[in-house]
Motif scaffolding. Structure first.
Motif, PDB file in Angstrom:
ATOM      1  N   VAL A   1      -2.192  42.837  10.562  1.00  0.00           N
ATOM      2  CA  VAL A   1      -1.791  42.613   9.171  1.00  0.00           C
ATOM      3  C   VAL A   1      -2.093  43.846   8.309  1.00  0.00           C
ATOM      4  O   VAL A   1      -1.350  44.183   7.403  1.00  0.00           O
TER       5      VAL A   1
ATOM      6  N   THR B   1       4.672  38.630   8.029  1.00  0.00           N
ATOM      7  CA  THR B   1       5.065  39.446   9.179  1.00  0.00           C
ATOM      8  C   THR B   1       6.270  40.333   8.864  1.00  0.00           C
ATOM      9  O   THR B   1       7.187  39.905   8.187  1.00  0.00           O
TER      10      THR B   1
ATOM     11  N   GLY C   1       3.149  42.558  13.206  1.00  0.00           N
ATOM     12  CA  GLY C   1       2.848  41.136  13.228  1.00  0.00           C
ATOM     13  C   GLY C   1       1.358  40.909  13.200  1.00  0.00           C
ATOM     14  O   GLY C   1       0.759  40.694  12.143  1.00  0.00           O
ATOM     15  N   SER C   2       0.730  41.030  14.362  1.00  0.00           N
ATOM     16  CA  SER C   2      -0.694  40.736  14.483  1.00  0.00           C
ATOM     17  C   SER C   2      -1.564  41.634  13.593  1.00  0.00           C
ATOM     18  O   SER C   2      -2.529  41.178  12.991  1.00  0.00           O
TER      19      SER C   2
ATOM     20  N   GLY D   1       5.873  38.573  19.078  1.00  0.00           N
ATOM     21  CA  GLY D   1       6.807  37.944  18.142  1.00  0.00           C
ATOM     22  C   GLY D   1       8.262  38.198  18.500  1.00  0.00           C
ATOM     23  O   GLY D   1       9.042  37.255  18.663  1.00  0.00           O
TER      24      GLY D   1
END
Lengths: 690, 690
Positions: free
Chosen positions: A160, A152, A157-158, B426
């Motif tokens: 990638v 991350t 984050g999500s 996050g």
């Protein structure tokens, strides 16, 4: 601290005494706790828990009494000291991986070494070449290198694929050049990175040159790949020269963990740093070769998700244990309808407004248990099928199920922990709950390993595909329960089948299945027939995933109780009530979906509330024994309110009066002087810490 | 800390830059922010905020950067230092009470002096005799004595009549003897008591002798009464001899506050310690005289509840401000339906799954605003009526309304703050939100000043009474809107009136009113006709109170927008959409109640979801300007994610890399040594702190 002697020593709590109350609560039920405990936890787990607990109790570093008073830097240090001690015990006592995990669970700190033992080790093992594994695994297992997993970034984050960190191949030197082109490319959040690790798995965009040379080189991206990189000097523990590393600072929870950041400035690493068990770059030609089956790569994430459900049940069980024990003991107000105006106050757990917040959560711990178990079995079967027979048939189902359950179950546990706190009123806001750290830390689960809203798309995508296949060929044979349910729904679509949920438990299960199928067909219709934009359907997808996952919980719960022939009759009877309570309160929360799907009449939906009241009354006498069965030791609970022996008030007093460092200091409250500690002449010294 | 210079200085965030994004967000809307801000906050509030902020910014003790790293004792000390400084500034700059309150709001710590300036002072003023006020108030106002309010005990919170502390009248010495008969009689939770106060209002059972003498004396209890008591030596700040006092230890929040405990061992206080503005004991005869009108006594609590709604709106607005700004800037995934596979990533706030969590909360801040304002007006009117005309007519309505709104509004704000955190993914779990302390601390509001579940009984009791009066005399004239609604419902009870909620905003209001009336008649039927036990109806009462309070929010929102003629047309248009969004998402949450009451058809309820999507799309471009209008200064936000200027990533970096004390320490990760800080030879020293 030295024990004070004063007139409080002669005082006891007012009657009824907590210890007597909790004993009489236990006497109200005939559930064989030990049997149920073995059934839920397995005898191996219980033996391990006792054995590891006994070892931990001999080491002062594991005392929890004062840890909430520490500063953030001290809190990290304590985590580090505990991590070392657990490893020392592991070596000394020959602990297995499970023993080590049990120690971490009981100490209840996310250890600064966590990412070393988890993702760092796993990634090398699963994605390294044979040569890499041979070189690294002994060092990793011996903790000669301490690693973390740096994926991350600050800006990503999500998604990638959106990572900014670059690994450019330099064919001249046969090196990769790690570089962070922007501030947002900084690695961020990565546990163990901030202060602990000297190595890292760095996930970066693999860039291979396609034309030009020098500063004019043009590169093609092959997407994110993992590299194993030394990041700190082994002796000085300082970051290597072209790397900046640090801890990101205080967070909601995880204060014992050094979540970190990291930037690279054209940092060169050798060719063999790229983990090449699947993908690799030929060092001579610079050619890239692809993984044979990229699906295997997400096996790790799916494994993690399947254990998350089992962890969720114990996290929630911990909060429910504290709440059930304390609320049984706590008294508040006599019955308003009592004729006798001097009537005794009621146990707080006798109020329906408290029951409705706690008992469905108690039922939820069991619901989570059965589906966690089923998930584990599905995972093992899928892994076996893939590894032995190259058969990927159940992988899509596993992936969808694990996504939906991860989302639902961590939401249930996180919300449930907070609901338990609130139901405990005033003392529920205090440190005596033992839940402050759990409450803060557990919430991260809703975001990590796939954000709970985002990953529901995976469930919707899977179900829409299943509806599409069925619509294209309504007579196709069904391979899974999901497919059977969709097929059965298709045969009576649009009609009201009005199941008898109050007469037949199997009908409750079918109501959940029908509601999921109804929502799945609706989603398919909207996306594939009406061709609505994907993003406008996200809320519907979320609801569909929740419905599907609730259906899985209800189905597994029903099947397990139905098929059990090991438990005592009284236990099974209570489990049936818990099944009904979980299922019906869940149904009540989204009642219109059950009505709209034609599964349940409005009249039957109206009857849920009174039936829930009745179920709660039936479950109430068993509540303390049921939480006892979860076997959470006092050391883990660390809770005055939730102590096994019921000595709530004695322990609250002891912790406040005899274990609070703030009470060792005498302050100067006179506003006209800046002096804070009386007689210290310390005027305003706290400012220097800001 | 000295500023480090390194290669990160040359880096900027990847495009799109936060500052540019936030500027373009502001350019998308034409809402005149300053006008709306004045309308919501008043020009006086804004002037005060600016003026006080300017004074605070000159004092280093108010810097927030490092406070989350402090230990609990240090955190209290910081609160004490800040409390002193605010008082010093108050004296020096001639601040008013409102200025002082503004300073506390901006510093965002519950100051250790809080109970002195709030409950201690208020109780003496409202319940002291003229002589007591003349003696005490100058000392209190000058902070010569520092007081707290000691009511709640370890064993009793909500049930004040159950308090165990005793104040026995000794006719011989004309003294009261304060005594704690059990451990559970210990005062507990009382703010300012633990380390700060030298005086306390002690609430204890007044016991007067009725027969016998010496140890054989029999007493009669007159219930809980307040006494003003010195508890610590003024010079040494040590507890007086027959008193034990301390701080109860770390909690979920409020770490700057010394919530305390206190036990009395036959502690003697003089006759004039009993606050005797209402009740008194004749020192010569020992006779007790009662308050003339006991209702006045709960005026304080009602006043507190009315301000809670206004505070809730700003607490929630703070979280929504952070979320809206950050989620506008944050990018995640390109549109799945985009033809161009290199399409830019979307603003996270453009996803409906994020909008549905944030935009209704944005609407809620406005809903809270209008009802907070209406509550304040009702409180002032009631107070005037009572004080000027001895007219108690609206007191019951005020009491019921304030209870229901306190419960609903603090729940909305507490849950909303957490929802904002979660929606931020996050970074939402990190300290960069600036919401960690607010999130932890605000939750206490759900319990204090009347537990949010418990006090809903007061609303139900009031509404049942109103239905009873109406049932007994259906043609009786109506005095309040609640009564009108119940009367209108009675005329069409049992029928479906199917309001046009998607065509007519007034019909939305009526749907809420009808649903409340339906639930009120049902509650009346169950309790008074079927005579069901009170406690079995508590869940229904909770739902009734929530429905009634939601109806009040919706009604006040509608009325305010309908009657406004000061705002710009674009603002009013957006306020209408916010009204619809708040009302319809609320309705969607309990849709079956609206159907069952005959207010809305199932078809119209099904249309809520698509309409909400549409409303959110309309509101979306105005989101940043709307939160700007709440005028929360950067100093209060203390948030990297929520900064006004949009420099999210720069600030995250700066705080982590340049302001984190943990990064000043180099650790030794080698598990084989107990040394924690590298080269310090400190092996295991952290253990001494446990």
């Amino acid at each position: 601290m030295a024990r004070k002697t004063d007139f409080s020593d002669a005082l006891t709590p007012a009657a009824p005494d907590g210890a007597i109350v909790i004993a009489s609560e236990r006497a109200r039920s005939e559930i064989p706790v030990e049997q149920l405990s073995h059934y839920l936890l397995t005898p191996e787990f219980i033996e391990r828990q006792n054995r590891v607990l006994s070892a931990l109790s001999k080491e002062p570093v594991f005392k929890k009494g004062n840890q909430a008073n520490l500063s953030r830097p001290e809190r990290y240090m304590l985590g580090l000291a505990r991590g070392k001690k657990i490893r020392q015990l592991t070596v000394k006592l020959g602990w297995s991986e499970e023993d080590y995990a049990m120690a971490s669970y009981l100490v209840d700190d996310v250890l600064p070494y966590y990412l070393h033992t988890a993702m760092f080790s796993t990634t090398v093992r699963e994605q390294g070449s044979e040569a890499q594994k041979a070189y690294w695994m002994p060092k990793i297992d011996a903790w000669e290198v301490i690693g973390c997993y740096a994926q991350t970034e600050m800006g990503h984050g999500s998604n990638v694929r959106g990572l900014e960190s670059e690994a450019k191949w330099d064919p001249k030197t046969k090196e990769f050049i790690l570089h962070s082109p922007h501030l947002t490319a900084s690695k961020w959040w990565n546990g163990t990175l901030g202060r602990t690790a000297n190595h890292a798995i760095v996930v970066a965009q693999l860039l291979l040159p396609v034309s030009g040379s020098g500063a004019e080189t043009k590169y093609k991206s092959y997407g994110p790949h993992p590299f194993i990189v030394q990041i700190r000097d082994i002796k000085t523990h300082q970051p290597l020269e072209s790397i900046i590393i640090g801890d990101i600072g205080p967070k909601y929870g995880y204060n014992s963990m050094d979540n970190g950041y990291m930037l690279f400035n054209h940092h060169r690493i050798s060719h063999d740093a790229m983990l090449s068990g699947y993908s690799r770059v030929d060092p001579d030609t610079g050619a890239y070769s692809k993984p044979e089956n990229p699906q295997v790569v997400y096996g790790t994430m799916t494994a993690v998700r399947s254990t998350i459900v089992m962890e969720a049940r114990l996290a929630l069980a911990r909060a429910v244990t504290v709440a059930v024990r304390y609320l049984s003991i706590r008294r508040q107000f006599p019955d308003k309808d009592a004729k006798d105006k001097t009537a005794a106050e009621l146990s707080v757990l006798d109020y329906p407004t408290v029951q409705i917040r706690i008992l469905p959560l108690l039922a939820t711990t069991f619901a989570l248990h059965y589906s966690g178990k089923a998930m584990g079995e599905l995972y093992q079967r899928t892994r076996r099928d893939i590894e032995k027979n190259g058969d990927f048939a159940t992988l899509a189902e596993l992936h969808s199920t694990s996504s939906g359950l991860k989302s639902l179950c961590t939401d249930l546990a996180a919300a449930g922990i907070e609901d338990c706190r609130r139901a405990m009123g005033g003392h529920g806001f205090g440190g005596g709950t033992g839940l402050v750290q759990l409450n803060a830390t557990y919430r991260a689960k809703q975001t990590v390993e796939g954000d709970n809203w985002m990953i529901t798309q995976q469930v919707a995508r899977y179900l829409i595909k299943k509806v599409r296949e069925l619509s294209q060929n309504p007579t196709r044979p069904t391979a899974t329960r999901t497919e059977e349910n969709l097929k059965r729904y298709l045969s009576s679509k649009g009609s009201k089948i009005n199941l008898k949920i109050h007469r037949n438990d199997r009908d409750i299960v079918e109501a959940f299945e029908r509601r999921t199928s109804y929502l799945a067909f609706t989603a398919h219709e909207q996306r594939e027939v009406q061709q609505k934009p994907w993003n406008t359907l996200l809320i519907d997808f979320y609801k569909l995933s929740r419905a599907h996952s609730q259906s899985i919980l209800v189905t597994n719960f029903y099947d397990a109780v139905q098929n059990d022939n090991t438990l005592s009759p009284v236990t099974r009877e209570v489990l049936w009530d818990l099944f009904r309570l979980y299922a019906l309160t869940t149904m009540d929360g989204d009642a219109r979906e059950f009505y709209s799907s034609g599964a349940v009449t409005n009249e039957d939906l109206d009857l849920i509330s009174p039936r829930v009241l009745e179920l709660m009354q039936r479950i109430r006498p068993h509540a303390v024994r049921l939480v006892d069965a979860w076997g959470i030791p006092d050391y883990l609970l660390d809770s005055s309110l939730g102590r096994y022996d019921g000595k709530v008030y004695e322990d609250l007093w002891d912790k406040a009066h005899r274990q609070n460092p703030l009470n060792e200091i005498t302050f100067n409250p006179d506003y006209q002087t800046d002096e804070l500690v009386l007689g210290s002449g310390d005027a305003g010294k706290i400012v220097s810490k800001l």
